[in-house]
Scaffold this motif. Structure first.
Motif, PDB file in Angstrom:
ATOM      1  N   GLY A 185       0.803  -1.215   0.000  1.00  0.00           N
ATOM      2  CA  GLY A 185       0.000   0.000   0.000  1.00  0.00           C
ATOM      3  C   GLY A 185       0.834   1.262   0.000  1.00  0.00           C
ATOM      4  N   GLY A 186       2.044   1.185   0.560  1.00  0.00           N
ATOM      5  CA  GLY A 186       2.910   2.350   0.640  1.00  0.00           C
ATOM      6  C   GLY A 186       3.764   2.591  -0.589  1.00  0.00           C
ATOM      7  N   LEU A 187       3.731   1.682  -1.562  1.00  0.00           N
ATOM      8  CA  LEU A 187       4.540   1.855  -2.763  1.00  0.00           C
ATOM      9  C   LEU A 187       4.114   3.104  -3.527  1.00  0.00           C
ATOM     10  N   ILE A 188       5.083   3.825  -4.102  1.00  0.00           N
ATOM     11  CA  ILE A 188       4.762   5.034  -4.852  1.00  0.00           C
ATOM     12  C   ILE A 188       4.451   4.730  -6.315  1.00  0.00           C
ATOM     13  N   PHE A 189       4.599   3.468  -6.737  1.00  0.00           N
ATOM     14  CA  PHE A 189       4.219   3.103  -8.096  1.00  0.00           C
ATOM     15  C   PHE A 189       3.061   2.110  -8.048  1.00  0.00           C
ATOM     16  N   ALA A 190       2.334   2.038  -9.150  1.00  0.00           N
ATOM     17  CA  ALA A 190       1.154   1.182  -9.211  1.00  0.00           C
ATOM     18  C   ALA A 190       1.560  -0.284  -9.259  1.00  0.00           C
ATOM     19  N   MET A 191       0.814  -1.109  -8.530  1.00  0.00           N
ATOM     20  CA  MET A 191       1.055  -2.541  -8.553  1.00  0.00           C
ATOM     21  C   MET A 191      -0.278  -3.281  -8.567  1.00  0.00           C
ATOM     22  N   VAL A 192      -0.411  -4.239  -9.501  1.00  0.00           N
ATOM     23  CA  VAL A 192      -1.622  -5.060  -9.562  1.00  0.00           C
ATOM     24  C   VAL A 192      -1.220  -6.530  -9.593  1.00  0.00           C
ATOM     25  N   LEU A 193      -2.033  -7.347  -8.966  1.00  0.00           N
ATOM     26  CA  LEU A 193      -1.823  -8.796  -8.936  1.00  0.00           C
ATOM     27  C   LEU A 193      -2.761  -9.432  -9.966  1.00  0.00           C
ATOM     28  N   ILE A 194      -2.185 -10.244 -10.860  1.00  0.00           N
ATOM     29  CA  ILE A 194      -2.953 -10.874 -11.945  1.00  0.00           C
ATOM     30  C   ILE A 194      -3.095 -12.366 -11.665  1.00  0.00           C
ATOM     31  N   ASP A 195      -4.319 -12.875 -11.787  1.00  0.00           N
ATOM     32  CA  ASP A 195      -4.544 -14.302 -11.539  1.00  0.00           C
ATOM     33  C   ASP A 195      -4.296 -15.116 -12.814  1.00  0.00           C
ATOM     34  N   PRO A 196      -4.328 -16.458 -12.744  1.00  0.00           N
ATOM     35  CA  PRO A 196      -4.036 -17.287 -13.924  1.00  0.00           C
ATOM     36  C   PRO A 196      -4.975 -17.051 -15.111  1.00  0.00           C
ATOM     37  N   ASP A 197      -6.148 -16.471 -14.874  1.00  0.00           N
ATOM     38  CA  ASP A 197      -7.080 -16.172 -15.963  1.00  0.00           C
ATOM     39  C   ASP A 197      -6.834 -14.804 -16.589  1.00  0.00           C
ATOM     40  N   GLY A 198      -5.798 -14.118 -16.135  1.00  0.00           N
ATOM     41  CA  GLY A 198      -5.479 -12.803 -16.701  1.00  0.00           C
ATOM     42  C   GLY A 198      -6.336 -11.687 -16.138  1.00  0.00           C
ATOM     43  N   CYS A 199      -6.956 -11.920 -14.973  1.00  0.00           N
ATOM     44  CA  CYS A 199      -7.811 -10.909 -14.346  1.00  0.00           C
ATOM     45  C   CYS A 199      -7.112 -10.299 -13.132  1.00  0.00           C
ATOM     46  N   ILE A 200      -7.480  -9.077 -12.820  1.00  0.00           N
ATOM     47  CA  ILE A 200      -6.892  -8.378 -11.686  1.00  0.00           C
ATOM     48  C   ILE A 200      -7.486  -8.924 -10.390  1.00  0.00           C
ATOM     49  N   ALA A 201      -6.602  -9.374  -9.503  1.00  0.00           N
ATOM     50  CA  ALA A 201      -7.046  -9.905  -8.215  1.00  0.00           C
ATOM     51  C   ALA A 201      -6.924  -8.855  -7.109  1.00  0.00           C
TER      52      ALA A 201
END
Length: 357
Positions: free
Chosen positions: A12-28
């Protein structure tokens, strides 16, 4: 011993965007910086295909994203976020031991190029030193022009005035070059951003021959910004003046909008300070002109780059320097769908201690 921050707190404290992608290619999952960059809440992003959210990508990037176990590092590429083009650096990292799961990081190029700006400042610094030597003979030429004007008949005085006018124009250009190459920074203090903006608008209206409608969309609850009042006014004057020139050629009624808002999650890395700086105060100058030529969009803040036939290309370079001197960030984007160009300033908020002092 203090408790170690949890993984969620670190992400949460990172200054850059981060997203986690599941095996189906969707944002988790998506962190706060991703919400700001993509203009949507984590709740709305979750479950959507990453290719649906990150549009406008090059084909090679799209192909890599479609492969579950492929790593990727892509620098200075374009994505469409918030219905506008944005230049970013993007990485895709597969998670070992979790087949198909990947972490995607996205950082705006405009928030990472402090080092490049320093290089440009060094480049402009040498001409600014030379400019100091040029101003002395210019003063002599101007004085001679004024002296000649007194002795000439009335019909020839116009030529003498042309000499002094041209000397004044060159002197103003040299002043801007010296300001751009300066390594000195002006002191910052708590500033009411709306007072500075309204003063800048009044200056542009008083000086502009072409009248363009200027709308204000202010957040009345916005706290003071930590800035230099004169520098902030100059930045806004330059941006509104450029927007006025761009909007003058609009097919619709020429219009400029100045908007302020609070964006709590935005931060950028100030290399010279050695730390991340939170930039929650956003000032956006928007025009409905035709936009900047695509060939120049990546270079608009560089010295001597201009789309105007008579432009010197120092206005936006000076904007960038003044904003960075206030530990802020400036970027621009084109909303193709709405036909709008946005220049966004992000500046630090004045702390309670600074407001009381």
């Amino acid at each position: 011993m203090m408790e170690k921050p949890s993984a969620d707190a670190q992400i949460g404290g990172l200054i850059f965007a981060m997203v986690l992608i599941d095996p189906d290619g969707c944002i988790a999952e998506a962190n706060h910086a991703a919400e700001n960059l993509l203009g949507q809440s984590s709740k709305r992003l979750t479950g959507r295909s990453v290719s649906e959210v990150l549009t406008g990508l090059e084909e090679r990037v799209v192909q890599k994203l479609s492969v579950n176990d492929a790593a990727l590092v892509a620098r200075d590429i374009r994505i469409e976020a918030r219905d506008a083009e944005t230049r970013v650096n993007l990485t895709v990292s597969p998670l070992g031991g979790f087949p198909g799961w990947r972490v995607v990081t996205i950082s705006e190029v405009s928030h990472e190029d402090t080092a490049r700006e320093a290089e440009l400042s060094a480049t402009i610094g040498a001409p600014s030193i030379l400019a100091h030597e040029i101003k002395n003979p210019l003063s002599a030429i101007r004085g001679a022009g004024q002296l000649v004007a007194r002795k000439l008949p009335q019909k020839d005085k116009k030529l003498a005035r042309m000499i002094t006018d041209e000397v004044d124009r060159i002197a103003r250009l040299i002043d801007r070059m010296q300001q751009l190459g300066s390594t000195q920074t002006e002191p910052v203090a708590p500033v009411n951003p709306h007072e500075a903006i309204r003063s800048a608008i009044a200056t542009v209206r008083a000086a502009g021959a072409r009248q363009v409608e200027i709308l204000e969309e202010f957040d009345p609850s916005l706290p003071p910004v930590l800035a230099n009042r004169d520098a902030l006014e100059q930045v806004i004057i330059n941006l509104i003046s450029n927007a006025r020139d761009a909007a003058a050629g609009a097919e619709d009624t020429p219009q400029i909008t100045v908007q302020t808002r609070f964006v709590s999650g935005l931060a950028f890395s100030a290399i010279r300070l050695g730390r991340a700086v939170r930039l929650p105060i956003e000032i956006t100058v928007t025009d409905n002109g035709g936009g900047i030529d695509k060939a120049l969009r990546d270079h608009v803040f560089e010295p001597f780059v201009s789309s105007k036939k008579s432009g010197q290309g120092l206005g936006l370079a000076l904007v960038r320097k003044l904003v960075r001197d206030m530990n802020g960030s400036v970027s621009h984007e084109r909303d193709v769908r709405a036909g709008r160009t946005h220049f966004r300033l992000h500046l630090p908020q004045a702390s309670h201690t600074e407001r009381k002092s």
